[in-house]
Design a protein around this motif. Structure first.
Motif, PDB file in Angstrom:
ATOM      1  N   MET A 198       0.747  -1.139   0.055  1.00 28.08           N
ATOM      2  CA  MET A 198       0.110  -0.086  -0.094  1.00 28.08           C
ATOM      3  C   MET A 198       0.840   1.374   0.022  1.00 28.08           C
ATOM      4  O   MET A 198       0.668   2.190  -0.880  1.00 28.08           O
ATOM      5  CB  MET A 198      -0.915  -0.139   1.248  1.00 28.08           C
ATOM      6  CG  MET A 198      -2.162  -1.000   1.222  1.00 28.08           C
ATOM      7  SD  MET A 198      -3.150  -0.647  -0.202  1.00 28.08           S
ATOM      8  CE  MET A 198      -3.877   0.935   0.357  1.00 28.08           C
ATOM      9  N   VAL A 199       2.117   1.387   0.729  1.00 29.10           N
ATOM     10  CA  VAL A 199       2.816   2.229   0.994  1.00 29.10           C
ATOM     11  C   VAL A 199       3.548   2.528  -0.586  1.00 29.10           C
ATOM     12  O   VAL A 199       3.340   3.644  -1.040  1.00 29.10           O
ATOM     13  CB  VAL A 199       3.943   2.223   1.902  1.00 29.10           C
ATOM     14  CG1 VAL A 199       4.970   3.243   1.672  1.00 29.10           C
ATOM     15  CG2 VAL A 199       3.424   2.125   3.239  1.00 29.10           C
ATOM     16  N   ALA A 200       3.892   1.667  -1.218  1.00 23.85           N
ATOM     17  CA  ALA A 200       4.585   1.495  -2.594  1.00 23.85           C
ATOM     18  C   ALA A 200       3.680   2.159  -3.461  1.00 23.85           C
ATOM     19  O   ALA A 200       4.065   3.154  -4.229  1.00 23.85           O
ATOM     20  CB  ALA A 200       5.236   0.394  -3.032  1.00 23.85           C
ATOM     21  N   HIS A 201       2.360   1.885  -3.430  1.00 23.56           N
ATOM     22  CA  HIS A 201       1.384   2.260  -4.528  1.00 23.56           C
ATOM     23  C   HIS A 201       1.007   3.741  -4.052  1.00 23.56           C
ATOM     24  O   HIS A 201       0.942   4.337  -5.289  1.00 23.56           O
ATOM     25  CB  HIS A 201       0.028   1.234  -4.533  1.00 23.56           C
ATOM     26  CG  HIS A 201      -1.026   1.778  -5.404  1.00 23.56           C
ATOM     27  ND1 HIS A 201      -0.810   1.791  -6.680  1.00 23.56           N
ATOM     28  CD2 HIS A 201      -1.964   2.476  -5.316  1.00 23.56           C
ATOM     29  CE1 HIS A 201      -2.068   2.024  -7.248  1.00 23.56           C
ATOM     30  NE2 HIS A 201      -2.779   2.736  -6.244  1.00 23.56           N
ATOM     31  N   CYS A 202       0.590   4.015  -2.755  1.00 26.54           N
ATOM     32  CA  CYS A 202       0.241   5.281  -2.474  1.00 26.54           C
ATOM     33  C   CYS A 202       1.413   6.504  -2.766  1.00 26.54           C
ATOM     34  O   CYS A 202       1.075   7.443  -2.820  1.00 26.54           O
ATOM     35  CB  CYS A 202      -0.628   5.346  -1.390  1.00 26.54           C
ATOM     36  SG  CYS A 202      -2.023   4.493  -1.208  1.00 26.54           S
ATOM     37  N   ALA A 203       2.626   5.909  -2.424  1.00 29.19           N
ATOM     38  CA  ALA A 203       3.714   6.915  -2.772  1.00 29.19           C
ATOM     39  C   ALA A 203       3.731   7.267  -4.179  1.00 29.19           C
ATOM     40  O   ALA A 203       4.024   8.800  -4.504  1.00 29.19           O
ATOM     41  CB  ALA A 203       4.934   6.155  -2.609  1.00 29.19           C
ATOM     42  N   GLY A 204       3.280   6.489  -5.175  1.00 29.37           N
ATOM     43  CA  GLY A 204       3.107   7.092  -6.500  1.00 29.37           C
ATOM     44  C   GLY A 204       1.994   8.123  -6.811  1.00 29.37           C
ATOM     45  O   GLY A 204       2.019   8.746  -7.780  1.00 29.37           O
ATOM     46  N   LYS A 205       0.802   8.093  -5.895  1.00 31.27           N
ATOM     47  CA  LYS A 205      -0.096   8.954  -5.778  1.00 31.27           C
ATOM     48  C   LYS A 205      -0.131  10.247  -5.266  1.00 31.27           C
ATOM     49  O   LYS A 205      -0.775  11.267  -5.416  1.00 31.27           O
ATOM     50  CB  LYS A 205      -1.398   8.057  -5.414  1.00 31.27           C
ATOM     51  CG  LYS A 205      -1.693   6.963  -6.282  1.00 31.27           C
ATOM     52  CD  LYS A 205      -2.367   7.083  -7.302  1.00 31.27           C
ATOM     53  CE  LYS A 205      -2.888   5.824  -8.139  1.00 31.27           C
ATOM     54  NZ  LYS A 205      -3.351   5.917  -9.337  1.00 31.27           N
TER      55      LYS A 205
END
Length: 357
Positions: free
Chosen positions: A59-66
């Motif tokens: 979740m952190v990795a994905h939301c870092a891109g958002k």
């Protein structure tokens, strides 16, 4: 004193699809950054509808891109369920991918349901967790490390993608074990605590336990931040408040049933929401929690901060099937009104008070 959004990602029924629950988690993260929250936190649970987030690091990795500025944290990675070398390598990668925004929350777990399915012993989870506390700083802080103990056996190895934060991301420990709280203070790690759905008396007791751990560690506590997980909701609409509290009660019922190993299900997945004799009433929840109109929420938060003296408050924003659009508006209200008012009232004194006496 700063505020985060704690995103549990629950599914209260099949009227919520799993895809929508996760999409709502991402949307709340983006809105949290825009509203001025400092952090977004993601839970870890497995194999049922209590939480649909099996990997907070993903979740952190994905939301870092958002997002671009908000700090992103695991709350928590259940370490006995992991393969240690992979976990350590992924922490380094995720901190790099997030531009050094990872807050590494870790815990030993409490749900037998999960441990059985990972073929891991809940009874030994505390010992496994302590070994992780030994290996994490060595693995992330040294070019070459090795570790040999009862549960973790790692030959000389190197984390290929180093954390961007040096020597490693901030560590947050969630535990009810007094000795582990003492260790958190000794090692300079942060603590995540909760009074669940209880009121100021429980918060006072919690502060006493924190002080005992600090004193037992023989340190002044200045290197340890205290994070407080809390339910709260501000509105003049009683129906909105009741809906939020009903979803908080849903969360409590499922959590308690999993801890007591009394969970019930008709299809092997969706757990039943079974009332218990210990359930608080909505009236008691209104009395215990910072809920009500804006002024009441601000005043209650200030009162709780004066008792507990935390450095961070993580607001529960994704419980049960609470309406997503309504919660997004609530988060905006916190960012525009509640958080600034509380920060103005407490100023910078909470960090000083948390290390006082």
């Amino acid at each position: 004193m700063d505020f985060g959004a704690f995103i549990l990602a629950q599914q209260r029924g099949y009227h919520q699809s799993s895809h929508q629950v996760i999409a709502n988690s991402v949307e709340q993260t983006v809105l949290a950054e825009q509203a001025g929250f400092s952090n977004a936190w993601y839970a870890e649970h497995h194999f049922n509808n209590y939480s649909l987030s099996p990997s907070p690091l993903m979740m952190v990795a994905h939301c870092a891109g958002k997002t671009s500025t908000i700090r992103l944290g695991s709350a928590v990675c259940i370490l006995p369920l992991y393969h240690a070398p992979r976990f350590l390598a992924e922490v380094g990668l995720v901190d790099s991918l997030s531009g050094g925004r990872l807050e590494l929350g870790i815990g030993s777990g409490y749900q037998q349901f999960e441990f059985e399915r990972f073929n891991t012993s809940l009874e030994e989870s505390g010992k496994i967790f302590e070994e992780y506390l030994d290996v994490i700083p060595n693995a992330l802080g040294q070019k070459i490390f090795e570790h040999h103990s009862d549960y973790l056996d790692i030959p000389p190895s190197s984390i290929a993608t180093r954390p961007l934060q040096e020597p490693m991301p901030p560590v947050w420990i969630t535990t009810g074990n007094p000795k582990l709280r003492e260790r958190a203070f000794r090692d300079g790690h942060n603590l995540f605590v909760t009074a669940l759905l209880n009121g100021t008396d429980a918060i006072g007791d919690l502060r006493g336990k924190i002080d005992e751990a600090r004193d037992g560690a023989g340190v002044d506590g200045s290197n340890t931040r205290i994070g407080f997980l809390r339910c709260g909701y501000a509105s003049d609409n009683d129906a909105e408040i009741d809906s939020y509290l009903e979803n908080a009660l849903f969360q409590r019922r499922l959590s308690f049933s999993l801890k007591a190993r009394t969970q019930q299900t008709d299809d092997g997945y969706l757990m039943k929401e079974v009332p218990t004799d210990s359930d608080p009433t909505l009236e008691s929840l209104r009395a215990n929690l910072p809920v009500g109109n804006v002024n009441r929420v601000i005043e209650r938060l200030i009162e709780e901060i004066e008792i507990l003296r935390p450095d961070h408050i993580a607001l529960q924003t994704q419980l049960g099937d609470f309406d997503q659009k309504t919660m997004l508006k609530q988060m905006e209200l916190w960012g525009e009104t509640i958080i600034p008012a509380v920060q103005k009232a407490v100023g910078g004194k909470t960090a000083t008070l948390s290390a006082a006496e």
